[in-house]
Design an enzyme around this catalytic site. Structure first.
Site, PDB file in Angstrom:
ATOM      1  N   LEU A   6       0.833  -1.193   0.000  1.00 22.80           N
ATOM      2  CA  LEU A   6       0.000   0.000   0.000  1.00 22.80           C
ATOM      3  C   LEU A   6       0.876   1.256   0.000  1.00 22.80           C
ATOM      4  CD1 LEU A   6      -2.682  -1.133   2.621  1.00 22.80           C
ATOM      5  CD2 LEU A   6      -2.497  -1.694   0.187  1.00 22.80           C
ATOM      6  N   THR A  84      -7.799   1.133   4.292  1.00 24.33           N
ATOM      7  CA  THR A  84      -6.900   0.063   3.862  1.00 24.33           C
ATOM      8  C   THR A  84      -7.628  -1.060   3.134  1.00 24.33           C
ATOM      9  OG1 THR A  84      -7.062  -0.734   6.150  1.00 24.33           O
ATOM     10  CG2 THR A  84      -5.078   0.488   5.545  1.00 24.33           C
ATOM     11  N   ASN A 160      -1.368  -4.999  16.402  1.00 25.26           N
ATOM     12  CA  ASN A 160      -1.446  -5.366  14.996  1.00 25.26           C
ATOM     13  C   ASN A 160      -0.449  -4.514  14.221  1.00 25.26           C
ATOM     14  OD1 ASN A 160      -2.210  -5.997  12.369  1.00 25.26           O
ATOM     15  ND2 ASN A 160      -4.002  -4.652  12.420  1.00 25.26           N
ATOM     16  N   HIS A 308      28.975  26.764   3.774  1.00 28.31           N
ATOM     17  CA  HIS A 308      30.095  26.741   4.705  1.00 28.31           C
ATOM     18  C   HIS A 308      29.732  27.284   6.086  1.00 28.31           C
ATOM     19  CE1 HIS A 308      30.300  30.525   2.392  1.00 28.31           C
ATOM     20  NE2 HIS A 308      30.782  31.080   3.481  1.00 28.31           N
TER      21      HIS A 308
END
Length: 393
Positions: A6, A84, A160, A308
């Site tokens: 994913l 998801t 999980n 610098h």
């Protein structure tokens, strides 16, 4: 077995670093975050990678192409960031057997991913100190029996970890109702699998969900700790390299430079003269580190210039940043409290005693700028010469 990775999310919590690329494509050592996940899947035996893309998906396509490490790569488009399960559902046409789902913005213990593939159906779990912030797994006799999201009283300390090996039947269970967050959650799919299969918990020795800028710094610290010394670029005889330092082909280390590993100097980068690089630092491609500059424990992205007599510590700089000469990054509070950082409008503890600045792409600091700890500079921000910046911009 295919691995669905994913990579569609924008990553709002890691802004401004995700302003022009998806979070899974941010740099971790010598490759994008998602490439570590894809590599783990291929090493575990994946015979096809399916990348779910969305936000700035072309960045993902350009990196992985149609074949990655001799493994076919396909793409599925998640048109809306709807959770998801919705992301995996976008890849359903590619599923023709058991399949693995991995988050492209997580770093996983590779040995555990090997076990995940071998023990399908299975889910990765991590022992955590505050399980109430995660989905929590319950187990009996080596089998997962339940998952509950962010419980007030967690039944275990097993979180999980968002890595799953599903049977083919789970492809028909991806259309789940919206959760209270208004998303279609893969954990609802896992719950259905638990009702029908014996699911093995695979405990991760190490796991990192990279959601916020300081976790990108932690991810680089993890992966740079594993590098072996390799000098392929041009290093002056008057430079000193100590420990696990990688200087890639096409990189240059000039006289008087001191580099203490672990440190990675990528192709096209120039360090020195008289620069000091130390403490899990990644100097990205085509970066310029100027005379008398010190860089400590930082990620310096492609095309950035640190001029610098500047100091950059415990910081993440995006692409094409121009750090003006004499710029100093403060990374420690006088009261020694943990540094805080703003995430989606809330000021959160980083859990780090030292943390400097997060600068988006194209930031420019004027000469002799002072930057205070935990500062966020959005993409394209500029500072005036001699300015002290104490608030996010």
């Amino acid at each position: 077995m295919i691995a669905i990775v994913l990579t569609a999310g924008e990553g709002t919590r890691i802004r401004p670093l995700s302003a022009s690329r998806p979070k899974p494509m941010l740099p971790v050592a010598d490759r994008p975050l998602a490439a570590h996940t894809v590599d783990a899947a291929i090493d575990a035996g994946a015979d096809e990678i399916v990348l779910v893309v969305g936000y700035e998906g072309e960045t993902v396509r350009e990196y992985f192409g149609r074949e990655y490490r001799s493994t076919p790569v396909s793409y599925a488009v998640q048109t809306e960031q709807a959770g998801t399960a919705d992301a995996v559902d976008a890849a359903r046409e590619h599923i023709d057997g058991p399949f693995v789902v991995l988050n492209g913005d997580n770093l996983y213990d590779p040995a555990a991913i090997d076990r995940l593939f071998a023990q399908c159906p299975a889910v990765c779990a991590a022992e955590v100190d505050a399980p109430q912030h995660y989905g929590v797994l319950s187990t009996t006799d080596g089998t997962v029996t339940d998952i509950v999201e962010k419980p007030d009283v967690p039944p275990t300390n097993l979180a999980n970890a968002g890595a799953y090996a599903f049977p083919q039947a789970a492809a028909e269970w991806l259309e789940v109702p919206e959760s209270e967050r208004g998303e279609h959650e893969i954990t609802d799919v896992l719950a259905r699998v638990l009702e029908n299969y014996a699911v093995t918990p695979v405990t991760l020795e190490r796991w990192l969900d990279v959601g916020r800028p300081w976790e990108l710094l932690e991810a680089n610290e993890w992966k740079l700790a594993d590098i072996d010394r390799r000098i392929a670029g041009s290093v002056s005889d008057a430079a000193h390299l100590e420990g696990a330092v990688v200087v890639e082909e096409g990189a240059t280390v000039k006289p008087g430079a001191v580099i203490e590993g672990p440190a990675l100097i990528r192709t096209g980068a120039t360090v020195g003269p008289n620069a000091y690089v130390r403490g899990a630092t990644m100097i990205g491609p085509d970066v310029s580190i100027g005379n008398g500059v010190e860089v400590k424990n930082s990620v310096i992205s492609r095309g950035t210039s640190v001029s610098h007599l500047s100091y950059v510590g415990d910081s993440v700089l995006g692409r094409n940043v121009n750090v003006g000469a004499g710029t100093n990054v403060a990374n420690l509070r006088h009261d020694d409290d943990d540094i805080t950082f703003t995430v989606n409008g809330d000021r959160l503890s980083t859990g780090r005693r030292k943390f400097g600045v997060v600068a988006g792409d194209g930031v420019k600091t004027g000469i002799n700028t002072s930057l205070t700890p935990g500062l966020k500079l959005s993409s394209g921000v500029t500072t005036a010469p001699g300015e002290t910046v104490e608030r996010d911009r």
